[in-house]
Design a protein around this motif. Sequence first.
Motif, short mmCIF file in Angstrom:
data_model
loop_
_atom_site.label_atom_id
_atom_site.label_comp_id
_atom_site.label_asym_id
_atom_site.label_seq_id
_atom_site.Cartn_x
_atom_site.Cartn_y
_atom_site.Cartn_z
N UNK A 226 0.85 -1.19 0.00
CA UNK A 226 0.00 0.00 0.00
C UNK A 226 0.89 1.24 0.00
N UNK A 227 0.26 2.38 -0.07
CA UNK A 227 0.94 3.66 0.13
C UNK A 227 0.20 4.43 1.21
N UNK A 228 0.96 5.08 2.08
CA UNK A 228 0.31 5.92 3.08
C UNK A 228 -0.06 7.26 2.46
N UNK A 229 -0.61 8.17 3.25
CA UNK A 229 -1.11 9.42 2.67
C UNK A 229 0.03 10.32 2.18
N UNK A 230 1.28 10.01 2.54
CA UNK A 230 2.42 10.78 2.03
C UNK A 230 2.96 10.19 0.74
N UNK A 231 2.43 9.04 0.30
CA UNK A 231 2.90 8.41 -0.92
C UNK A 231 4.03 7.43 -0.73
N UNK A 232 4.40 7.12 0.51
CA UNK A 232 5.49 6.18 0.79
C UNK A 232 4.93 4.75 0.82
N UNK A 233 5.64 3.84 0.17
CA UNK A 233 5.20 2.45 0.13
C UNK A 233 5.30 1.80 1.50
N UNK A 234 4.29 1.05 1.85
CA UNK A 234 4.27 0.32 3.13
C UNK A 234 3.65 -1.05 2.87
N UNK A 235 3.96 -1.99 3.75
CA UNK A 235 3.38 -3.33 3.68
C UNK A 235 2.52 -3.54 4.92
N UNK A 236 1.26 -3.86 4.69
CA UNK A 236 0.33 -4.11 5.78
C UNK A 236 0.18 -5.61 5.99
N UNK A 237 -0.05 -6.01 7.23
CA UNK A 237 -0.21 -7.42 7.52
C UNK A 237 -1.04 -7.64 8.77
N UNK A 238 -1.52 -8.87 8.91
CA UNK A 238 -2.30 -9.25 10.08
C UNK A 238 -1.66 -10.49 10.68
N UNK A 239 -1.35 -10.43 11.97
CA UNK A 239 -0.71 -11.53 12.66
C UNK A 239 -1.54 -11.91 13.87
#
Length: 518
Positions: A226-239
């Motif tokens: 995903x991208x946060x509201x600043x446009x930086x790529x991030x990886x979301x996960x559920x553990x």
Amino acid sequence: MMRKCQCHADPGTMKMLRLRSPSIFSLNQEMQCTVRLLDDSEISCNIQRDTRGQFLLDHVCNHYSLLEKDYFGIRYVDPEKQRHWLDPSKAVVKQMKCVQPYTMCFRVKFYPQEPIKIKEELTRYLLYLQLKRDLNHGRLLCPFADAAYLGACIVQAEIGDHDADEHPADFIGDFKLFPKQSPKLERKIIEIYQNELRGQCPALAELNLLQRAHTLDTYGVDPHPCKDFTGVTAFLGFTARGFVVFQGNKRIHLLKWADVSKFKFDGKTFYVIGVQREKKLVLTFHTSTPAACKHLWKCGVENQAFYKCAKSSQIKTASSSNIFFKGTRFRYSGRVAKEVIEASSKIQRDPPVVHRSSRSFNSLSHKQLIMNMEPLLPVLSSTKENRDTSEVELEGREGNFTETAEAESAASAAGVEEEGRHVEEEETACSLTISDTAYNPCASVLPTPVEEGQGGMDFLFQSPGRLLKELHADPEVQAELRREREWELVEETGGIWDLKSKTCVFLFKQMLGVLGEK
């Protein structure tokens, strides 16, 4: 009169009616499904048009003679390369949008929070195969010391004790364990393999890998780019612990399940609503496509229900929007983690034989290969008790532990948990370095996979970071967030049913044309 109407009916209409009425042959037509297993072998079966997903899952579990099957699922990829988990309650044909024959994969869907509580060796072996894949694809990212130990456990489980006559000095290079396998890492793997793991049978080496892996921050993460509201790529996960966010080589968010209120999505925008430090928290992320966002939302709803609820009767239907009669509704229909553990403890049968693939057992007897894993417990070193994740040294031991030793171990673990609770709470509120390298799993294993030659992660997102910032600053978006917060406040104060009932009456009167009447 009726015959005349039928004779003069439009031929096109009659043809359409025939097409909409499926024949008995089409209903009974069989389609072939191929399911790829965790060791890359395949099994096939034939299904009919109304066959549900649960049939396929049961078919694979029966192939393994697997009872603890709630941790597993079947996933597939649609023509747009979006991954999905097969819904057990729906027909397979209605979910699959690709051409026949259907190809799917059997994978771990919910990672056990405490692998030691898994009852049977077979289930632990399948989890071991999944974690080995996660290491190889970069999903299970970890510090250097942990990576070396996990690699050594795999080598010990695969080929047994080191033999200088059969294993040359550079034999580790034949094992593809990590995406980037440096000579320094291989030397450390050999050192641990030769000095610390000698004498361990495959089952014990696999258990030690599970015990180390489940302490890592990336354990069980199915990374959603995903991208946060600043446009930086991030990886979301559920553990098993909660909702996590990774950027670079850091875990920048850990929101425990007790602090997660709900997940929502609207188009390509995904919202996480929760509480942190007794304050309302709303995290916003942007996915590449609406389908990716919906898949992310459904994964969040399922994981929250599985890990957070005490029993399946507590699971509620989730809605993607708080607006009445709007949004997608979805409910997880399986058992929850606590119910699965309780059911596992009641299993009473001779443990099934575990058929391990492509192994060389030079010093192990057949009796050791089929032994029940229940008596095998890893010995936790003192360094494990003083930290939360990395730098654990596990040394396996075969044989039965006495009840006194088990009681002392449980008491020690309880004391460590109490002492480390404050430290863990502090870690959830700040970023935590998870590795020396950035978290960058192979694009081919992402829920929205892309070809490496297409530009990688950047190819998934057509909107530059500047547009995402403008979207987040849009007055309409901010007004929508405020309305959502006001609605949640009304819901918390118990006024939600009054509002919904008034809305129903309003719509009913409008339909009857008596809106102004009382």
